[in-house]
Design an enzyme around this catalytic site. Structure first.
Site, PDB file in Angstrom:
ATOM      1  N   HIS A 157     -33.693 -11.497  28.822  1.00  0.00           N
ATOM      2  CA  HIS A 157     -35.057 -12.006  28.897  1.00  0.00           C
ATOM      3  C   HIS A 157     -35.114 -13.137  29.909  1.00  0.00           C
ATOM      4  O   HIS A 157     -34.273 -14.039  29.906  1.00  0.00           O
ATOM      5  CB  HIS A 157     -35.508 -12.517  27.523  1.00  0.00           C
ATOM      6  CG  HIS A 157     -36.858 -13.159  27.542  1.00  0.00           C
ATOM      7  ND1 HIS A 157     -37.069 -14.482  27.223  1.00  0.00           N
ATOM      8  CD2 HIS A 157     -38.080 -12.646  27.842  1.00  0.00           C
ATOM      9  CE1 HIS A 157     -38.351 -14.762  27.320  1.00  0.00           C
ATOM     10  NE2 HIS A 157     -38.989 -13.668  27.693  1.00  0.00           N
ATOM     11  N   SER A 158     -36.083 -13.059  30.821  1.00  0.00           N
ATOM     12  CA  SER A 158     -36.330 -14.128  31.781  1.00  0.00           C
ATOM     13  C   SER A 158     -35.073 -14.399  32.628  1.00  0.00           C
ATOM     14  O   SER A 158     -34.524 -13.482  33.242  1.00  0.00           O
ATOM     15  CB  SER A 158     -36.793 -15.384  31.035  1.00  0.00           C
ATOM     16  OG  SER A 158     -37.236 -16.377  31.921  1.00  0.00           O
ATOM     17  N   LEU A 159     -34.580 -15.626  32.635  1.00  0.00           N
ATOM     18  CA  LEU A 159     -33.399 -15.963  33.426  1.00  0.00           C
ATOM     19  C   LEU A 159     -32.173 -15.184  32.963  1.00  0.00           C
ATOM     20  O   LEU A 159     -31.276 -14.886  33.764  1.00  0.00           O
ATOM     21  CB  LEU A 159     -33.133 -17.470  33.341  1.00  0.00           C
ATOM     22  CG  LEU A 159     -31.938 -18.002  34.143  1.00  0.00           C
ATOM     23  CD1 LEU A 159     -32.148 -17.787  35.638  1.00  0.00           C
ATOM     24  CD2 LEU A 159     -31.701 -19.480  33.840  1.00  0.00           C
ATOM     25  N   SER A 174     -32.009 -12.102  32.277  1.00  0.00           N
ATOM     26  CA  SER A 174     -31.949 -10.826  32.997  1.00  0.00           C
ATOM     27  C   SER A 174     -31.355 -11.010  34.385  1.00  0.00           C
ATOM     28  O   SER A 174     -30.622 -10.142  34.876  1.00  0.00           O
ATOM     29  CB  SER A 174     -33.348 -10.212  33.093  1.00  0.00           C
ATOM     30  OG  SER A 174     -34.214 -11.039  33.866  1.00  0.00           O
ATOM     31  N   PHE A 208     -36.486  -7.964  30.445  1.00  0.00           N
ATOM     32  CA  PHE A 208     -37.781  -8.301  29.855  1.00  0.00           C
ATOM     33  C   PHE A 208     -38.344  -9.535  30.553  1.00  0.00           C
ATOM     34  O   PHE A 208     -37.704 -10.583  30.573  1.00  0.00           O
ATOM     35  CB  PHE A 208     -37.649  -8.589  28.354  1.00  0.00           C
ATOM     36  CG  PHE A 208     -36.981  -7.501  27.568  1.00  0.00           C
ATOM     37  CD1 PHE A 208     -37.245  -6.175  27.835  1.00  0.00           C
ATOM     38  CD2 PHE A 208     -36.080  -7.810  26.553  1.00  0.00           C
ATOM     39  CE1 PHE A 208     -36.629  -5.166  27.106  1.00  0.00           C
ATOM     40  CE2 PHE A 208     -35.462  -6.817  25.816  1.00  0.00           C
ATOM     41  CZ  PHE A 208     -35.734  -5.484  26.105  1.00  0.00           C
TER      42      PHE A 208
END
Length: 733
Positions: free
Chosen positions: A352-354, A356, A498
């Site tokens: 998720h976010s960073l 990923s 995500f």
């Protein structure tokens, strides 16, 4: 006279006669009484205590786990150091110590209790179990009262509180007003009475059945910036718990046939935490010395969250982050195999976010097996094999090492492969030390000349635009952050991103185009999933096909319909995509109107009940740790308000949208996802369409409880095993 007297004596006495014959007419017969209730032992259920926010919450184990614990207790194993795995194997219960311990992550040890008697709490009206010893006293008193039909029993708890058993249906608990002191005050029955219940079936607790024992697939989930992962400032462990719970409900709803045929079990999701390791390096102390004293809480929040992005762009702390993520996933994988020796499924990863971006950089720097390298670009190698061999021969001739041409030709070595060789590779090929040094010096000089501004360790990714026309198959380096990326002990099946900023970071690093022939070395699947209002998310497909404008794939609704998009037209953030149909008009799906009405109602309730509370929680979170998890078995309105899982109204069986599907031309988005589409956009809820900015932050944090996201993850995972949904969703690929 003797016969008459004997006949008189032979007459039977009337029933219930307890008086003499002479006084038989003195009193009438009493009315029949109700039969005395029979005593039946109480059925125990096991609970564990989750402490948080200055109060304790007792959460019931699943029916499956409670039966296991009771069986071990009944077998007399309390005196032994017996460990009973619970919650799908993620927690161990030490029966003798009555402790619940997390297996895969660090968490405060929870107290475990075998519960039979409960009283209603003071703060939140939730039932709290009595201690096991006092519950035995209550049960013994209850048994005597039922057996002898003697009630109004008074008992004093260890904390000098009074419990009165009035009758089987009325039992109360009094908190004493008088407090014991030097004058010898005694507890009284004054004060607010609390309800007392016997047996878990009388306290309306939602007890889950339990999770399937069979695990088909393992997914590691990596969080983004900061210690909190959602709008309620919960940890990655709590958010992944929600994701797992939603996956269980989606399996029951969309894979029912496969479950009935025992083809599938479940997917296990395990969180990966790197934030605590990063901030335990002492960097927080260094930051504290240089942080201004004004707006202290806001600055502390920024230091604890936003700065994680800058840490990852620092060569020093980037190494710490990637080492932590890789080592933690390898540790979890080995521990999982030890606890599940019969596991034969695959492993996927999600970020998720960073998180990923961290996973993407790790995956791009994995080394594929030699046999995979030989077949990954078979077509291109066939056409250019002769040219590559000749280039290597020219290089060896230039280095005065022509006698080793046959060795390199046997290994199918071209110029690109030669530049990737290490001393170990050359030694394995049988090249002596002297020639080895010459070749390594040549490789070093060529690498520095070609990729001078880029670091040496971020290998084999994509082709920048300025190299596409000259050497389209050359795998150049990507990141300007120097880090030595560790290797994973497994090959991920699919990578799910995500709300990912991967596309933005690649652009900032100077990458203008991703080679369509490029694929992750050890992972063949890649899905970029985002909410249309997510301010952190970016697309990937336009970097592969920059000359063609096309929309991302519209993620199907988990109930087989489309949500109503308000303000349709130029403003709609998620127009039709390949293989999907146009959004229906509001009157084409009555359930959408119900969903909108429900959304408006819920928003008004949230604004009334939760807005100030959420602001208070957010403000307090600046200076303290994330809030503890809330148990899934909560039944009060507070837990319902905390749950942000979208509740759909009761509707008829799923029906396809009324609109007619429009066939869109196929789009080649390269090999990054095996030739399949990469970008998938969620459908915003009707209430979110009123104001994009208002729901922007929620759009970045919505994935943990998004049924649509979870269903796509399950669909793609089980598709690799040849198992499909019970009914394909309209608009799905």
């Amino acid at each position: 006279p003797f016969e008459a007297e004997s006949a008189f004596l032979s007459l039977p006495e009337p029933p219930h006669a307890c008086f003499s014959r002479g006084s038989s007419m003195a009193a009438p017969e009493p009315p029949p009484t109700e039969p005395t209730p029979r005593y039946e032992p109480v059925g125990p259920h096991w609970f564990f205590c989750r402490a948080g926010d200055s109060r304790e919450r007792w959460v019931p184990f699943s029916a499956q786990d409670s039966e296991r614990l009771e069986a071990a207790h009944g077998a007399g194993k309390d005196k032994e150091d017996v460990v009973v795995p619970t919650s799908g194997g993620r927690y161990d219960v030490y029966l003798k110590k009555r402790q619940r311990v997390a297996v895969y992550w660090e968490e405060e040890v929870s107290e475990v209790r075998r519960c039979t008697w409960f009283y209603k709490g003071d703060k939140d009206n939730k039932y709290i179990p009595y201690s096991e010893s006092f519950s035995e006293e209550l049960e013994e008193a209850y048994m005597v009262a039922v057996t002898l039909d003697e009630w109004k029993k008074k008992l004093e708890s260890p904390s000098r509180e009074i419990i009165i058993l009035h009758n089987p249906k009325l039992m109360v608990h009094y908190h004493p007003v008088a407090i014991s002191d030097d004058w010898g005050s005694t507890p009284t029955e004054q004060g607010r009475p609390r309800t007392v219940k016997r047996g878990v079936e009388n306290i309306a607790a939602e007890i889950p059945n339990g999770e399937p024992l069979q695990i088909d697939h393992l997914v590691f989930v990596v969080h983004g910036i900061g210690p909190a992962c959602d709008i309620r400032f919960r940890s990655i462990v709590q958010c992944v718990n929600d994701f797992r719970n939603v996956s269980l409900s989606m399996l029951q709803a969309h894979f029912k046939k496969a479950q009935e045929q025992q083809q599938i079990g479940r997917v296990e999701f395990l969180p990966v935490n790197w934030h605590s390791s990063l901030h335990s390096t002492g960097v927080d102390v260094d930051l504290e010395r240089i942080t201004l004293p004004s707006i202290n809480r806001l600055r502390h929040f920024i230091n604890d969250t936003i700065l994680d992005v800058f840490f990852y762009n620092s060569s020093t702390y980037c190494q710490t982050i990637v080492d932590t993520v890789a080592s933690e996933m390898n540790r979890l994988y080995q521990l999982f195999l030890q606890r599940n020796p019969l596991f034969s499924g695959g492993v996927s990863i999600a970020g998720h976010s960073l998180g990923s971006l961290i996973l993407f950089d790790l995956l791009t720097n994995q080394k594929a097996a030699p046999e995979e390298d030989e077949h990954s670009d078979e077509g291109s190698r066939t056409t250019s094999s002769n040219r590559g061999t000749e280039e290597v021969k020219e290089i060896l001739k230039k280095l005065e090492l022509s006698e080793y041409c046959d060795v390199f030709e046997k290994e199918k070595m071209d110029r690109q492969a030669l530049l990737l060789c290490t001393e170990k590779n050359l030694k394995e090929m049988g090249i002596p030390l002297g020639p080895r040094m010459k070749i390594l010096h040549y490789i070093s000089s060529e690498t520095e000349m070609q990729v001078c501004p880029l670091h040496r360790f971020n290998k084999v990714l994509v082709t920048p635009a300025w190299h596409l026309s000259h050497e389209p198959n050359l795998n150049l380096l990507l990141s300007k952050v120097s880090a030595n990326y560790p290797q994973l002990n497994y090959k991920p099946t699919i990578f799910f991103a995500f709300g990912s900023p991967i596309g933005m970071f690649l652009t900032v690093r100077g990458v203008k185009r991703i080679n369509p022939n490029y694929s992750l070395p050890t992972c063949k699947g890649f899905f970029n999933i985002f909410h249309p209002f997510d301010p952190v998310a970016y697309r990937i497909e336009p970097m592969i096909v920059p000359d063609l404008e096309f929309e991302p794939m519209l993620l199907p609704h988990h109930k087989g319909r489309k949500r109503m998009h308000l303000g349709k037209g130029t403003r709609s953030p998620s127009p039709p995509a390949q293989g999907s149909c146009c959004s229906p008009q509001p009157d084409s799906d009555p359930s959408c109107l119900s969903e909108l009405k429900e959304g408006l109602t819920r928003m008004s309730v949230d604004l009334k009940n939760n807005l100030l509370g959420s602001l208070r929680v957010a403000w307090q979170s600046f200076t303290r740790a994330p809030l503890p998890a809330v148990e899934a078995a909560s039944t009060d309105t507070e837990a319902e308000a905390e749950s942000s899982v979208e509740k759909q109204p009761d509707t008829k069986p799923d029906e396809p949208p009324a609109a007619v599907k429009e066939e869109a031309p196929l789009i080649n988005v390269g090999r990054l996802n095996g030739g399949n589409r990469i970008d998938y956009v969620l459908q915003e809820k009707p209430i979110e369409s009123f104001n994009e900015y208002l729901f922007a932050l929620q759009g970045h944090l919505c994935y943990w409880e998004s049924e649509d996201t979870v269903l796509l993850v399950l669909k793609e995972i089980y598709q690799t095993q040849g198992i499909t949904l019970d009914q394909p969703l309209p608009g799905s690929q």
